[in-house]
Design a protein around this motif. Sequence first.
Motif, PDB file in Angstrom:
ATOM      1  N   SER A  80      36.469  42.984  59.932  1.00  0.00           N
ATOM      2  CA  SER A  80      35.460  42.499  59.003  1.00  0.00           C
ATOM      3  C   SER A  80      35.660  43.332  57.500  1.00  0.00           C
ATOM      4  CB  SER A  80      33.849  42.559  59.539  1.00  0.00           C
ATOM      5  OG  SER A  80      33.605  44.184  59.915  1.00  0.00           O
ATOM      6  N   THR A  81      35.813  44.476  57.693  1.00  0.00           N
ATOM      7  CA  THR A  81      36.155  45.220  56.462  1.00  0.00           C
ATOM      8  C   THR A  81      37.326  44.558  55.784  1.00  0.00           C
ATOM      9  OG1 THR A  81      35.289  47.218  57.360  1.00  0.00           O
ATOM     10  CG2 THR A  81      36.743  47.311  55.388  1.00  0.00           C
ATOM     11  N   ALA A  82      38.602  44.329  56.405  1.00  0.00           N
ATOM     12  CA  ALA A  82      39.535  43.522  55.798  1.00  0.00           C
ATOM     13  C   ALA A  82      39.331  42.358  55.126  1.00  0.00           C
ATOM     14  CB  ALA A  82      40.705  43.455  56.940  1.00  0.00           C
ATOM     15  N   ILE A  83      38.275  41.555  55.806  1.00  0.00           N
ATOM     16  CA  ILE A  83      37.920  40.373  55.302  1.00  0.00           C
ATOM     17  C   ILE A  83      37.128  40.540  54.056  1.00  0.00           C
ATOM     18  CG2 ILE A  83      36.507  38.369  55.445  1.00  0.00           C
ATOM     19  CD1 ILE A  83      39.317  38.494  57.289  1.00  0.00           C
ATOM     20  N   ASN A  84      36.338  41.693  53.980  1.00  0.00           N
ATOM     21  CA  ASN A  84      35.523  41.742  52.645  1.00  0.00           C
ATOM     22  C   ASN A  84      36.389  42.261  51.672  1.00  0.00           C
ATOM     23  OD1 ASN A  84      33.040  42.250  51.348  1.00  0.00           O
ATOM     24  ND2 ASN A  84      33.362  44.591  51.707  1.00  0.00           N
ATOM     25  N   GLU A  85      37.462  43.172  52.133  1.00  0.00           N
ATOM     26  CA  GLU A  85      38.408  43.747  51.038  1.00  0.00           C
ATOM     27  C   GLU A  85      39.248  42.402  50.428  1.00  0.00           C
ATOM     28  OE1 GLU A  85      39.009  48.225  52.799  1.00  0.00           O
ATOM     29  OE2 GLU A  85      40.186  46.527  53.556  1.00  0.00           O
ATOM     30  N   MET A  86      39.707  41.422  51.101  1.00  0.00           N
ATOM     31  CA  MET A  86      40.297  40.283  50.708  1.00  0.00           C
ATOM     32  C   MET A  86      39.198  39.601  49.645  1.00  0.00           C
ATOM     33  SD  MET A  86      41.928  38.742  54.031  1.00  0.00           S
ATOM     34  CE  MET A  86      42.597  39.678  55.253  1.00  0.00           C
ATOM     35  N   VAL A  87      37.996  39.452  49.885  1.00  0.00           N
ATOM     36  CA  VAL A  87      37.167  38.619  49.188  1.00  0.00           C
ATOM     37  C   VAL A  87      36.881  39.478  47.900  1.00  0.00           C
ATOM     38  CG1 VAL A  87      34.828  38.059  48.785  1.00  0.00           C
ATOM     39  CG2 VAL A  87      35.899  37.489  50.925  1.00  0.00           C
ATOM     40  N   SER A  88      36.666  41.095  48.186  1.00  0.00           N
ATOM     41  CA  SER A  88      36.700  41.773  46.927  1.00  0.00           C
ATOM     42  C   SER A  88      38.061  41.908  45.804  1.00  0.00           C
ATOM     43  CB  SER A  88      36.495  43.203  47.185  1.00  0.00           C
ATOM     44  OG  SER A  88      35.260  43.405  47.562  1.00  0.00           O
ATOM     45  N   LEU A  89      39.293  41.624  46.397  1.00  0.00           N
ATOM     46  CA  LEU A  89      40.270  41.586  45.431  1.00  0.00           C
ATOM     47  C   LEU A  89      40.304  40.075  44.953  1.00  0.00           C
ATOM     48  CD1 LEU A  89      42.950  43.048  48.130  1.00  0.00           C
ATOM     49  CD2 LEU A  89      42.413  43.944  45.833  1.00  0.00           C
ATOM     50  N   THR A  90      39.986  39.075  45.544  1.00  0.00           N
ATOM     51  CA  THR A  90      39.889  37.774  44.949  1.00  0.00           C
ATOM     52  C   THR A  90      38.801  37.716  43.734  1.00  0.00           C
ATOM     53  OG1 THR A  90      40.636  36.673  47.091  1.00  0.00           O
ATOM     54  CG2 THR A  90      39.443  35.304  45.391  1.00  0.00           C
ATOM     55  N   ARG A  91      37.754  38.730  43.801  1.00  0.00           N
ATOM     56  CA  ARG A  91      36.616  38.523  43.028  1.00  0.00           C
ATOM     57  C   ARG A  91      37.059  39.064  41.804  1.00  0.00           C
ATOM     58  NH1 ARG A  91      30.865  39.710  46.150  1.00  0.00           N
ATOM     59  NH2 ARG A  91      30.356  37.525  46.580  1.00  0.00           N
ATOM     60  N   THR A  92      38.017  40.023  42.098  1.00  0.00           N
ATOM     61  CA  THR A  92      38.460  41.100  40.762  1.00  0.00           C
ATOM     62  C   THR A  92      39.780  40.333  40.205  1.00  0.00           C
ATOM     63  OG1 THR A  92      39.493  42.714  42.004  1.00  0.00           O
ATOM     64  CG2 THR A  92      37.511  43.240  41.305  1.00  0.00           C
ATOM     65  N   ARG A  93      40.300  39.096  40.792  1.00  0.00           N
ATOM     66  CA  ARG A  93      41.194  38.258  40.501  1.00  0.00           C
ATOM     67  C   ARG A  93      42.708  38.769  40.537  1.00  0.00           C
ATOM     68  NH1 ARG A  93      39.060  34.283  38.471  1.00  0.00           N
ATOM     69  NH2 ARG A  93      38.445  33.700  36.693  1.00  0.00           N
ATOM     70  N   GLN A  94      42.590  39.724  41.528  1.00  0.00           N
ATOM     71  CA  GLN A  94      44.058  40.267  42.143  1.00  0.00           C
ATOM     72  C   GLN A  94      44.401  39.365  43.170  1.00  0.00           C
ATOM     73  OE1 GLN A  94      43.985  44.511  42.299  1.00  0.00           O
ATOM     74  NE2 GLN A  94      41.736  44.583  42.232  1.00  0.00           N
ATOM     75  N   PHE A  95      44.859  38.128  42.615  1.00  0.00           N
ATOM     76  CA  PHE A  95      44.899  37.066  43.755  1.00  0.00           C
ATOM     77  C   PHE A  95      46.225  37.395  44.703  1.00  0.00           C
ATOM     78  CE2 PHE A  95      42.753  34.618  40.380  1.00  0.00           C
ATOM     79  CZ  PHE A  95      41.461  34.595  41.031  1.00  0.00           C
ATOM     80  N   THR A  96      47.362  37.954  43.827  1.00  0.00           N
ATOM     81  CA  THR A  96      48.571  38.049  44.608  1.00  0.00           C
ATOM     82  C   THR A  96      48.476  39.233  45.384  1.00  0.00           C
ATOM     83  OG1 THR A  96      49.866  37.557  42.533  1.00  0.00           O
ATOM     84  CG2 THR A  96      50.977  38.978  44.234  1.00  0.00           C
ATOM     85  N   VAL A  97      47.670  40.503  45.420  1.00  0.00           N
ATOM     86  CA  VAL A  97      47.363  41.339  46.240  1.00  0.00           C
ATOM     87  C   VAL A  97      46.629  40.962  47.334  1.00  0.00           C
ATOM     88  CG1 VAL A  97      46.081  43.762  46.606  1.00  0.00           C
ATOM     89  CG2 VAL A  97      47.815  43.231  44.336  1.00  0.00           C
TER      90      VAL A  97
END
Length: 124
Positions: A80-97
């Motif tokens: 669940s933390t991993a999924i949340n981190e994916m969402v956070s990366l997407t929100r900060t526009r770090q799409f490649t990461v």
Amino acid sequence: MGAFLLVCICGGLGAVARFVLNTSIQRWWNRAYPLSTFIINIIAAMLAGMAAGAYFYQTVSYSTYLLFVAGFLGGFSTFSTAINEMVSLTRTRQFTVAAFYFLTTLVVPFLAVILGWWLVSFGH
């Protein structure tokens, strides 16, 4: 009631182990990729594969398998933390990461389960 308490204790131990490992990794890793969660999930996946293999080959009992997987690894792993981190990366526009993290978070732990099972089955 005894099994319930044992699962609670094992889950708590897993959560403490996750906290210690997560904190240790984050002290030296300060990049966008969430390495600590990734490492924790790989370790959990490999241990789950080893536990499943050990149960399959009747090296451990079902109750031991359940306590370890549902208890300790349930508290240790952090999907669940991993999924949340994916969402956070997407929100900060770090799409490649985010995309790389998504792929590695799904593929590498899957391979780690296979490796864990293989390590246990090697002697059988």
